[in-house]
Design an enzyme around this catalytic site. Structure first.
Site, mmCIF file in Angstrom:
data_model
loop_
_atom_site.group_PDB
_atom_site.id
_atom_site.type_symbol
_atom_site.label_atom_id
_atom_site.label_comp_id
_atom_site.label_asym_id
_atom_site.label_seq_id
_atom_site.Cartn_x
_atom_site.Cartn_y
_atom_site.Cartn_z
ATOM 1 N N GLY A 46 0.822 -1.202 0.000
ATOM 2 C CA GLY A 46 0.000 0.000 0.000
ATOM 3 C C GLY A 46 0.854 1.249 0.000
ATOM 4 N N GLN A 51 2.956 9.948 1.631
ATOM 5 C CA GLN A 51 4.265 9.305 1.458
ATOM 6 C C GLN A 51 4.988 9.795 0.206
ATOM 7 O OE1 GLN A 51 2.579 5.124 2.143
ATOM 8 N NE2 GLN A 51 4.640 4.937 2.969
ATOM 9 N N CYS A 88 6.672 -0.642 6.292
ATOM 10 C CA CYS A 88 6.215 0.591 5.657
ATOM 11 C C CYS A 88 7.289 1.051 4.674
ATOM 12 C CB CYS A 88 5.978 1.660 6.726
ATOM 13 S SG CYS A 88 5.450 3.249 6.057
ATOM 14 N N LEU A 89 6.866 1.458 3.483
ATOM 15 C CA LEU A 89 7.829 1.908 2.469
ATOM 16 C C LEU A 89 8.597 3.148 2.934
ATOM 17 C CD1 LEU A 89 5.717 1.374 -0.771
ATOM 18 C CD2 LEU A 89 7.595 -0.051 0.068
ATOM 19 N N HIS A 130 -3.402 0.695 8.217
ATOM 20 C CA HIS A 130 -2.069 1.312 8.120
ATOM 21 C C HIS A 130 -2.120 2.571 7.244
ATOM 22 C CE1 HIS A 130 2.487 0.856 7.620
ATOM 23 N NE2 HIS A 130 2.174 1.729 6.686
ATOM 24 N N GLU A 131 -2.792 2.461 6.096
ATOM 25 C CA GLU A 131 -2.843 3.591 5.155
ATOM 26 C C GLU A 131 -3.750 4.710 5.675
ATOM 27 O OE1 GLU A 131 -0.587 3.500 2.995
ATOM 28 O OE2 GLU A 131 -0.184 1.362 3.114
ATOM 29 N N HIS A 134 -1.857 6.801 7.964
ATOM 30 C CA HIS A 134 -0.989 7.757 7.253
ATOM 31 C C HIS A 134 -1.750 9.055 6.950
ATOM 32 C CE1 HIS A 134 2.868 5.962 6.471
ATOM 33 N NE2 HIS A 134 2.378 4.877 5.890
HETATM 34 ZN ZN ZN Z 1 3.252 3.079 5.541
#
Ligand code: ZN
Length: 164
Positions: A46, A51, A88-89, A130-131, A134
């Site tokens: 995701g 991000q 997480c990226l 999670h998203e 963010h």
């Molecule tokens: Zn993340």
């Protein structure tokens, strides 16, 4: 389409509340296309707009069959609990243990502004939470309870390769 730079934890954009999307225009579609390309390139599950430095309520998820786009998402209902590792990226190489609901129902708008509902379980339920975090300026390590050791990450990576 173009790859966008994925910001890391230190960047202020990751710690701010994102504003709703009001225009479902070409600019949004370009952002979504770029985010899809960036997510696939990074091999992630995701990716949220903050991000890539855009403070709008937009995220995408790869559900295995393709990319799902969620604009102005709202979690409506959750059930159960799952306990597992998360990454997480924006925090490359780190994995932490996080408890999440095992089932999530959400509503969101698509790229043209039409509302839809989505129900997810397991990994995708984890991803949606999670998203959404963010978009509210939260990074998952805030609610994680244990960081995985290098040995555990190595074990996990080799298990993943066996699966593939
Ligand atoms: Zn993340």
């Amino acid at each position: 389409m173009a790859l966008r730079k994925i910001l890391t934890f230190e960047d202020r954009a990751l710690h701010k509340v994102c504003r709703p999307v009001t225009k479902f225009d070409e600019k949004l579609h370009t952002l979504l296309d770029d985010m899809a390309e960036t997510l696939i390139d990074a091999n992630g599950a995701g990716l949220a707009a903050p991000q890539v430095g855009i403070l709008r309520r937009v995220f995408i998820m790869d559900n295995g069959d393709g990319i799902v786009e969620l604009i102005n998402p709202e979690i409506l209902e959750t059930k159960g609990e799952q306990d597992g590792m998360e990454g997480c990226l924006s925090l490359p190489g780190d994995f932490w243990m996080v408890k999440r609901p095992s089932w999530v129902k959400a509503k969101a708008q698509d790229r043209n502004g039409a509302w839809f509902e989505i129900e997810c379980e397991d990994l995708m339920a984890r991803c949606i939470c999670h998203e959404t975090d963010h978009l509210n300026g939260h990074v998952y390590t805030e609610i994680a309870y244990r960081k995985l050791s290098d040995e555990e990450i190595e074990e996990m990576m080799s298990a993943k390769q066996e699966e593939a």
